[in-house]
Design an enzyme around this catalytic site. Structure first.
Site, PDB file in Angstrom:
ATOM      1  N   SER A 265      12.236 -78.752   3.565  1.00 38.12           N
ATOM      2  CA  SER A 265      12.191 -80.208   3.260  1.00 38.12           C
ATOM      3  C   SER A 265      11.086 -80.772   4.108  1.00 38.12           C
ATOM      4  CB  SER A 265      13.525 -80.780   3.626  1.00 38.12           C
ATOM      5  OG  SER A 265      13.598 -81.139   4.978  1.00 38.12           O
ATOM      6  N   LYS A 266      10.864 -82.350   3.554  1.00 37.77           N
ATOM      7  CA  LYS A 266       9.911 -82.884   4.350  1.00 37.77           C
ATOM      8  C   LYS A 266      10.217 -82.990   5.749  1.00 37.77           C
ATOM      9  CE  LYS A 266       8.999 -87.924   4.335  1.00 37.77           C
ATOM     10  NZ  LYS A 266       8.407 -87.695   5.472  1.00 37.77           N
ATOM     11  N   ARG A 267      11.626 -82.989   6.054  1.00 35.15           N
ATOM     12  CA  ARG A 267      11.997 -83.331   7.437  1.00 35.15           C
ATOM     13  C   ARG A 267      11.525 -82.120   8.190  1.00 35.15           C
ATOM     14  NH1 ARG A 267      17.588 -84.289   7.300  1.00 35.15           N
ATOM     15  NH2 ARG A 267      17.276 -84.477   5.120  1.00 35.15           N
TER      16      ARG A 267
END
Ligand code: GLU
Length: 510
Positions: A265-267
């Site tokens: 994910s982006k995180r």
């Protein structure tokens, strides 16, 4: 006769395109090109609530940068235009109504409060399926429960409605997937998904199936997250009378976090310091920036090569593939079933491989731009020579400055650890003496420099390592860089002497 191969990449413009999306586009492209077919770009923007301005352009720019150009689609056109679903709005209603007329779908008039009440009730009763399904449709407000004249009246009065699929009870839906093989799902586990919404737009499911049919798509290659939708899609093809021309399906493995625990994910990118998007993205609302591979200095070829290997293998040890090579070697049979762990070190390794195989002149041109930003102008041949000397040591062109700035500007600081370790005892005085030796070297070549220093070290019975390291510290500012005599020759006699003097004046002995 086999159908012409036609595949599509069908992203929704709900934000920046994730690298997993680029990989889906890439596999579609490779499959199309391998089979002499067409690669389409369709924008699936029927969910108006999730529309993000700029996202569509971002998708187009990303594909362009990666070199995976569609043959048809948004921004290009083609025989099935328009390719943006919001511009095809009128097409879908007819099919939704056909499904109702044929008894495969129905109108539902339930309000959001009624739907909420149903959900709560089912949850409280700990029902296995808490959504609108065959088990509950009989007690809701829809065209299956209301008298026909009431339904007509509601429709004529313009009351809000949705069209839901009438999911059959206890039927086994079978489908083949080119990656996962056989799939069987009992329809009792599925709900009566909305096909057509009260805002006049179709949902993803209806629009996707209708467009794949109308655009003569032969193979649907998409992310594994869409596998649960496959039984519904298969039923829609059947109910619309298109089963004979239904595309073949291939669901691609997920891109996983580096530790393999869950979807990348982006995180993860923010946390671990690597981009998860192809290009830099600025959120149109918050203004927040998310880094991109392009801006981080990746070559598109390296980026594509890295992505291709995440979920596919050629069946050999070979790892470096140009886009054209990938077209030749790609096959769905070699797509993995298991998720692919993202490996950032490997991404850098790919870039390094492409960087070292690049022409020095070409790299020189790119490095020259960087030098200009640093306010440095230099002779191009000299820049090319520098590039040839440092490229093995870097993964990116922008790292060359750090490795090679001393070829252009004299160091202003000296690595404290090296100073502490080397700049002591009689070393400064020996280094000072070396200036005289260097002055006499004629012609001033790497070879002659090396011989003179050797000779000097022998004569003074000094330690070769100490002398070479302190000379390097004086010329470079640290303990890094290519072969010292080569650096000396590149800098020239006067500059070498000037740098030694500068070091002698600036560095304080411990
Ligand atoms: N619009 C879907 C997405 O955003 C497309 C899924 C599909 O390829 O069918 O990924």
């Amino acid at each position: 006769m086999n159908k012409r191969v036609r595949v599509r990449f069908a992203p929704s413009p709900t934000g920046p395109l994730h690298i997993g999306g680029v990989r889906t586009a890439l596999y579609n492209y490779l499959f199309a090109k391998k089979n002499g077919g067409d690669f389409l770009l369709r924008i699936e923007d029927t969910d108006q609530g999730r529309f993000v301005p700029g996202a569509e352009q971002y998708i187009i720019d990303s594909l362009k940068w990666a070199g995976i150009m569609p043959d048809e689609g948004v921004g290009i056109g083609g025989p099935h235009a328009p390719y943006r679903q919001s511009e095809r709005k009128e097409i879908y209603r007819e099919y939704a109504e056909q499904l109702v007329d044929d008894g495969y779908a129905y109108y539902a008039f339930d309000t959001s409060e009624e739907l909420e009440k149903l959900r709560k009730e089912l949850e409280d009763a700990k029902a296995s399926n808490t959504s609108y399904s065959s088990k509950v449709r009989g007690r809701m407000k829809n065209s299956l429960t209301l008298p026909a004249d009431v339904v007509d009246q509601k429709l004529r009065a313009g009351e809000p409605f949705v069209i839901r699929i009438k999911m059959p009870e206890n039927e086994l839906v079978k489908a083949n997937d080119l990656v996962r093989e056989r799939i069987e799902v009992n329809t009792s586990t599925l709900d009566d998904k909305v096909l057509f919404k009260s805002d006049g737009f179709p949902t993803y499911h209806l629009a996707n199936v209708v467009d794949d049919h109308l655009m003569e798509i032969s193979h649907v290659i998409r992310g594994e997250e869409w596998l649960p939708s496959l039984p519904l899609h298969v039923l829609l093809y059947r109910y619309l009378g298109w089963e004979n021309t239904m595309p073949l399906f291939a669901h691609l493995p997920l891109l996983l976090k580096p530790d393999g625990k869950g979807k990348l994910s982006k995180r993860d990118g923010d946390r671990l310091g690597f981009p998860v998007f192809p290009l830099l993205w600025k959120d149109p609302v918050s203004g927040e920036l998310s880094s991109g591979y392009r801006e981080s200095g990746y070559f598109p070829e390296a980026f594509i090569n890295m992505l291709a290997m995440l979920g596919w293998n050629p069946g050999t040890e070979k790892e470096i593939f140009s886009l054209d090579d990938l077209v030749v070697h790609f096959s769905i049979e070699h797509v993995h079933k298991a998720g692919a762990k993202f490996d950032f070190e490997k991404a850098k390794w790919f870039n390094h491989q492409y960087l070292i195989s690049r022409d020095n002149e070409e790299l020189g041109c790119e490095f020259e731009k960087l030098l200009a930003q640093m306010g440095v102008t230099s002779n191009f041949d000299y820049v090319v020579k520098v590039v040839s000397l440092v490229k093995e040591r870097v993964n990116f062109v922008h790292e060359m400055w750090q490795q090679a700035s001393f070829f252009f500007v004299s160091p202003d600081s000296y690595d404290a650890d090296v100073v502490k370790k080397r700049w002591k005892d009689n070393i400064p005085s020996l280094i000072s003496d070396i200036k005289g030796v260097i002055r006499k070297i004629e012609p001033f070549t790497a070879e002659a420099f090396k011989d003179s220093i050797h000779h000097f070290v022998e004569e003074k019975q000094a330690n070769m390592g100490s002398i070479m390291n302190t000379l390097r510290l004086s010329l470079v500012g640290g303990s890094f860089g290519p072969d010292l005599p080569v650096i000396a020759e590149m800098l020239g006699k006067d500059e070498v002497i000037a740098r030694i003097e500068k070091a002698l004046n600036s560095i304080k002995s411990e």
